[in-house]
Write a protein that holds these residues in place. Structure first.
Motif, PDB file in Angstrom:
ATOM      1  N   THR A 168       0.852  -1.066  -0.004  1.00 41.46           N
ATOM      2  CA  THR A 168      -0.148   0.010  -0.124  1.00 41.46           C
ATOM      3  C   THR A 168       0.782   1.285  -0.015  1.00 41.46           C
ATOM      4  O   THR A 168       1.398   1.315   0.896  1.00 41.46           O
ATOM      5  CB  THR A 168      -1.044   0.122   1.356  1.00 41.46           C
ATOM      6  N   ALA A 169       0.813   1.864  -1.303  1.00 37.91           N
ATOM      7  CA  ALA A 169       1.603   3.200  -1.183  1.00 37.91           C
ATOM      8  C   ALA A 169       0.778   4.221  -0.565  1.00 37.91           C
ATOM      9  O   ALA A 169      -0.308   4.342  -0.761  1.00 37.91           O
ATOM     10  CB  ALA A 169       2.017   3.359  -2.756  1.00 37.91           C
ATOM     11  N   LYS A 170       1.281   5.241   0.090  1.00 44.68           N
ATOM     12  CA  LYS A 170       0.643   6.111   0.737  1.00 44.68           C
ATOM     13  C   LYS A 170       1.451   7.654   0.868  1.00 44.68           C
ATOM     14  O   LYS A 170       2.762   7.589   1.297  1.00 44.68           O
ATOM     15  CB  LYS A 170       0.201   5.732   2.110  1.00 44.68           C
ATOM     16  N   ILE A 171       0.996   8.749   0.454  1.00 42.41           N
ATOM     17  CA  ILE A 171       1.679   9.834   0.535  1.00 42.41           C
ATOM     18  C   ILE A 171       0.426  10.913   1.112  1.00 42.41           C
ATOM     19  O   ILE A 171      -0.772  10.754   0.644  1.00 42.41           O
ATOM     20  CB  ILE A 171       2.272  10.476  -0.898  1.00 42.41           C
ATOM     21  N   GLU A 172       1.057  11.554   2.264  1.00 40.79           N
ATOM     22  CA  GLU A 172       0.022  12.391   2.903  1.00 40.79           C
ATOM     23  C   GLU A 172       0.763  13.638   3.357  1.00 40.79           C
ATOM     24  O   GLU A 172       1.745  13.504   3.565  1.00 40.79           O
ATOM     25  CB  GLU A 172      -0.772  11.679   4.124  1.00 40.79           C
ATOM     26  N   GLY A 173      -0.079  14.595   3.597  1.00 39.97           N
ATOM     27  CA  GLY A 173       0.665  16.022   3.981  1.00 39.97           C
ATOM     28  C   GLY A 173      -0.298  16.954   4.465  1.00 39.97           C
ATOM     29  O   GLY A 173      -1.633  17.096   4.331  1.00 39.97           O
ATOM     30  N   PRO A 222     -10.577  24.672   6.918  1.00 39.02           N
ATOM     31  CA  PRO A 222      -9.035  24.252   7.149  1.00 39.02           C
ATOM     32  C   PRO A 222      -8.872  22.749   6.793  1.00 39.02           C
ATOM     33  O   PRO A 222      -7.506  22.554   6.743  1.00 39.02           O
ATOM     34  CB  PRO A 222      -9.168  24.257   8.786  1.00 39.02           C
ATOM     35  N   ASP A 223      -9.695  21.855   6.437  1.00 36.88           N
ATOM     36  CA  ASP A 223      -9.459  20.687   5.971  1.00 36.88           C
ATOM     37  C   ASP A 223      -8.757  20.717   4.732  1.00 36.88           C
ATOM     38  O   ASP A 223      -8.208  19.806   4.227  1.00 36.88           O
ATOM     39  CB  ASP A 223     -10.739  20.022   5.936  1.00 36.88           C
ATOM     40  N   ARG A 224      -8.847  21.808   3.806  1.00 38.93           N
ATOM     41  CA  ARG A 224      -8.372  21.990   2.584  1.00 38.93           C
ATOM     42  C   ARG A 224      -6.616  22.042   2.623  1.00 38.93           C
ATOM     43  O   ARG A 224      -5.888  21.965   1.888  1.00 38.93           O
ATOM     44  CB  ARG A 224      -8.863  22.987   1.952  1.00 38.93           C
ATOM     45  N   LEU A 225      -6.286  21.961   3.771  1.00 32.86           N
ATOM     46  CA  LEU A 225      -4.763  22.070   4.085  1.00 32.86           C
ATOM     47  C   LEU A 225      -4.295  20.985   4.186  1.00 32.86           C
ATOM     48  O   LEU A 225      -3.066  20.701   4.212  1.00 32.86           O
ATOM     49  CB  LEU A 225      -4.433  23.127   5.170  1.00 32.86           C
ATOM     50  N   THR A 226      -4.920  19.774   4.059  1.00 37.57           N
ATOM     51  CA  THR A 226      -4.416  18.523   4.403  1.00 37.57           C
ATOM     52  C   THR A 226      -4.826  17.423   3.144  1.00 37.57           C
ATOM     53  O   THR A 226      -5.997  17.913   2.375  1.00 37.57           O
ATOM     54  CB  THR A 226      -4.795  17.681   5.572  1.00 37.57           C
ATOM     55  N   PHE A 227      -4.026  16.524   3.000  1.00 41.60           N
ATOM     56  CA  PHE A 227      -4.333  15.600   2.026  1.00 41.60           C
ATOM     57  C   PHE A 227      -4.005  14.348   2.201  1.00 41.60           C
ATOM     58  O   PHE A 227      -2.811  13.963   2.820  1.00 41.60           O
ATOM     59  CB  PHE A 227      -3.658  15.803   0.351  1.00 41.60           C
ATOM     60  N   THR A 228      -4.478  13.162   1.407  1.00 40.33           N
ATOM     61  CA  THR A 228      -3.888  11.862   1.453  1.00 40.33           C
ATOM     62  C   THR A 228      -4.264  11.167   0.290  1.00 40.33           C
ATOM     63  O   THR A 228      -5.169  11.271  -0.213  1.00 40.33           O
ATOM     64  CB  THR A 228      -4.609  11.016   2.779  1.00 40.33           C
ATOM     65  N   LEU A 229      -3.218  10.568  -0.408  1.00 41.12           N
ATOM     66  CA  LEU A 229      -3.441   9.543  -1.371  1.00 41.12           C
ATOM     67  C   LEU A 229      -2.863   8.365  -1.118  1.00 41.12           C
ATOM     68  O   LEU A 229      -1.588   8.315  -0.691  1.00 41.12           O
ATOM     69  CB  LEU A 229      -2.764  10.373  -2.668  1.00 41.12           C
ATOM     70  N   GLU A 230      -3.608   7.479  -1.330  1.00 39.87           N
ATOM     71  CA  GLU A 230      -3.155   5.890  -1.130  1.00 39.87           C
ATOM     72  C   GLU A 230      -3.554   5.005  -2.268  1.00 39.87           C
ATOM     73  O   GLU A 230      -4.951   5.177  -2.566  1.00 39.87           O
ATOM     74  CB  GLU A 230      -3.983   5.569   0.151  1.00 39.87           C
ATOM     75  N   TYR A 231      -2.827   4.041  -2.324  1.00 44.14           N
ATOM     76  CA  TYR A 231      -3.120   2.974  -3.533  1.00 44.14           C
ATOM     77  C   TYR A 231      -2.651   1.909  -3.185  1.00 44.14           C
ATOM     78  O   TYR A 231      -1.129   1.698  -2.727  1.00 44.14           O
ATOM     79  CB  TYR A 231      -2.709   3.527  -4.966  1.00 44.14           C
ATOM     80  N   THR A 232      -3.392   0.658  -3.055  1.00 39.02           N
ATOM     81  CA  THR A 232      -2.841  -0.563  -2.969  1.00 39.02           C
ATOM     82  C   THR A 232      -2.583  -1.368  -4.168  1.00 39.02           C
ATOM     83  O   THR A 232      -3.491  -1.647  -5.060  1.00 39.02           O
ATOM     84  CB  THR A 232      -3.929  -1.480  -2.065  1.00 39.02           C
ATOM     85  N   PHE A 233      -1.355  -1.936  -4.416  1.00 37.71           N
ATOM     86  CA  PHE A 233      -0.918  -2.850  -5.301  1.00 37.71           C
ATOM     87  C   PHE A 233      -1.142  -4.276  -5.361  1.00 37.71           C
ATOM     88  O   PHE A 233      -0.865  -4.662  -4.214  1.00 37.71           O
ATOM     89  CB  PHE A 233       0.475  -2.589  -5.741  1.00 37.71           C
ATOM     90  N   PRO A 271      -0.584  15.849  -5.175  1.00 41.84           N
ATOM     91  CA  PRO A 271       0.248  14.511  -4.975  1.00 41.84           C
ATOM     92  C   PRO A 271       0.048  13.618  -5.972  1.00 41.84           C
ATOM     93  O   PRO A 271      -1.053  13.590  -6.600  1.00 41.84           O
ATOM     94  CB  PRO A 271      -0.259  13.980  -3.630  1.00 41.84           C
ATOM     95  N   ASN A 272       0.919  12.697  -6.108  1.00 42.44           N
ATOM     96  CA  ASN A 272       0.922  11.773  -7.230  1.00 42.44           C
ATOM     97  C   ASN A 272       1.507  10.523  -6.962  1.00 42.44           C
ATOM     98  O   ASN A 272       2.709  10.563  -6.558  1.00 42.44           O
ATOM     99  CB  ASN A 272       1.412  12.144  -8.618  1.00 42.44           C
ATOM    100  N   ILE A 273       1.223   9.264  -7.299  1.00 42.15           N
ATOM    101  CA  ILE A 273       2.143   8.183  -6.975  1.00 42.15           C
ATOM    102  C   ILE A 273       2.241   7.603  -8.679  1.00 42.15           C
ATOM    103  O   ILE A 273       1.489   7.304  -9.225  1.00 42.15           O
ATOM    104  CB  ILE A 273       1.239   7.241  -6.404  1.00 42.15           C
ATOM    105  N   HIS A 274       3.370   7.773  -9.129  1.00 40.79           N
ATOM    106  CA  HIS A 274       3.889   7.425 -10.470  1.00 40.79           C
ATOM    107  C   HIS A 274       4.355   5.966 -10.246  1.00 40.79           C
ATOM    108  O   HIS A 274       5.224   5.711  -9.434  1.00 40.79           O
ATOM    109  CB  HIS A 274       4.731   8.513 -10.804  1.00 40.79           C
ATOM    110  N   TYR A 275       3.975   5.216 -11.214  1.00 43.37           N
ATOM    111  CA  TYR A 275       4.449   3.811 -11.273  1.00 43.37           C
ATOM    112  C   TYR A 275       4.361   3.005 -12.443  1.00 43.37           C
ATOM    113  O   TYR A 275       3.953   3.515 -13.407  1.00 43.37           O
ATOM    114  CB  TYR A 275       3.815   2.998 -10.069  1.00 43.37           C
ATOM    115  N   ILE A 276       5.312   2.055 -12.623  1.00 38.67           N
ATOM    116  CA  ILE A 276       5.634   1.385 -13.778  1.00 38.67           C
ATOM    117  C   ILE A 276       5.230  -0.177 -13.401  1.00 38.67           C
ATOM    118  O   ILE A 276       5.903  -0.688 -12.606  1.00 38.67           O
ATOM    119  CB  ILE A 276       7.158   1.448 -14.327  1.00 38.67           C
ATOM    120  N   GLU A 277       4.192  -0.676 -14.018  1.00 38.65           N
ATOM    121  CA  GLU A 277       3.624  -1.968 -13.759  1.00 38.65           C
ATOM    122  C   GLU A 277       3.708  -2.646 -15.091  1.00 38.65           C
ATOM    123  O   GLU A 277       3.007  -2.434 -16.174  1.00 38.65           O
ATOM    124  CB  GLU A 277       2.443  -1.986 -13.114  1.00 38.65           C
TER     125      GLU A 277
END
Length: 172
Positions: A98-103, A161-172, A124-130
């Motif tokens: 599970t790839a995850k970037i949050e901030g 104020p919630d617009r100051l946070t983000f989460t991007l998650e993806y399970t391979f 945010p972006n999860i760039h991948y090669i599959e």
């Protein structure tokens, strides 16, 4: 004779069992068996622009990011005061993963111009090669916006104020 035939049959059955187990579990070299362990190369990114109404908008340089991401070993790593564009060097993972970037988007209010356009956001972006194919996972509801003044931006942030946070998650 029966004893030799029985031993030969046992050896053949043992070989078949070993071969079928190996195929079902995949391999550690990028095999795509049903048991997982497929290798994929991923890279976390923070882009510095986004598209809105068919127009590409460049995020204002006043915004920075405090980020957390999951590395190849599954540990969470923190980096602070990152400016976009930002790319973490690509690394290889084994599925399942599970790839995850949050901030959090950070800014210094005194650096914001009183008048003029402020383009706010985090992309945010999860760039991948599959399987040799390059793909991207973007945040569908990325916190982005365009404001005509500092007062308009600060008013928006005070009510959202919630617009100051983000989460991007993806399970391979």
């Amino acid at each position: 004779m029966k004893r030799h035939l029985f031993i030969l049959m046992a050896i053949c059955l043992g070989g078949l069992v070993a071969i079928s187990c190996n195929r079902e579990n995949g391999d550690d070299n990028g095999g795509s068996g049903t048991g997982g362990n497929k290798k994929i190369t991923i890279q976390y990114q923070m882009k510095d622009s986004f598209k809105q109404n068919g127009q590409t908008l460049q995020i204002s340089p006043y915004f920075h990011y405090n980020l957390k991401y999951v590395d190849a070993t599954g540990k969470t790593v923190e980096v602070n005061n990152v400016s976009a564009p930002w790319n973490l060097p690509a690394f290889e993972i084994k599925t399942p993963f599970t790839a995850k970037i949050e901030g959090t988007i950070v800014y210094n209010e005194s650096e914001l111009p009183e008048t003029g356009t402020i383009i706010f956001g985090a992309v945010p972006n999860i760039h991948y090669i599959e399987n040799g194919v390059v793909k991207d996972r973007d945040l569908n509801d990325a916190p982005v916006g365009q404001f005509s003044s500092k007062a308009q931006f600060l008013n928006f942030i005070s009510t959202h104020p919630d617009r100051l946070t983000f989460t991007l998650e993806y399970t391979f």
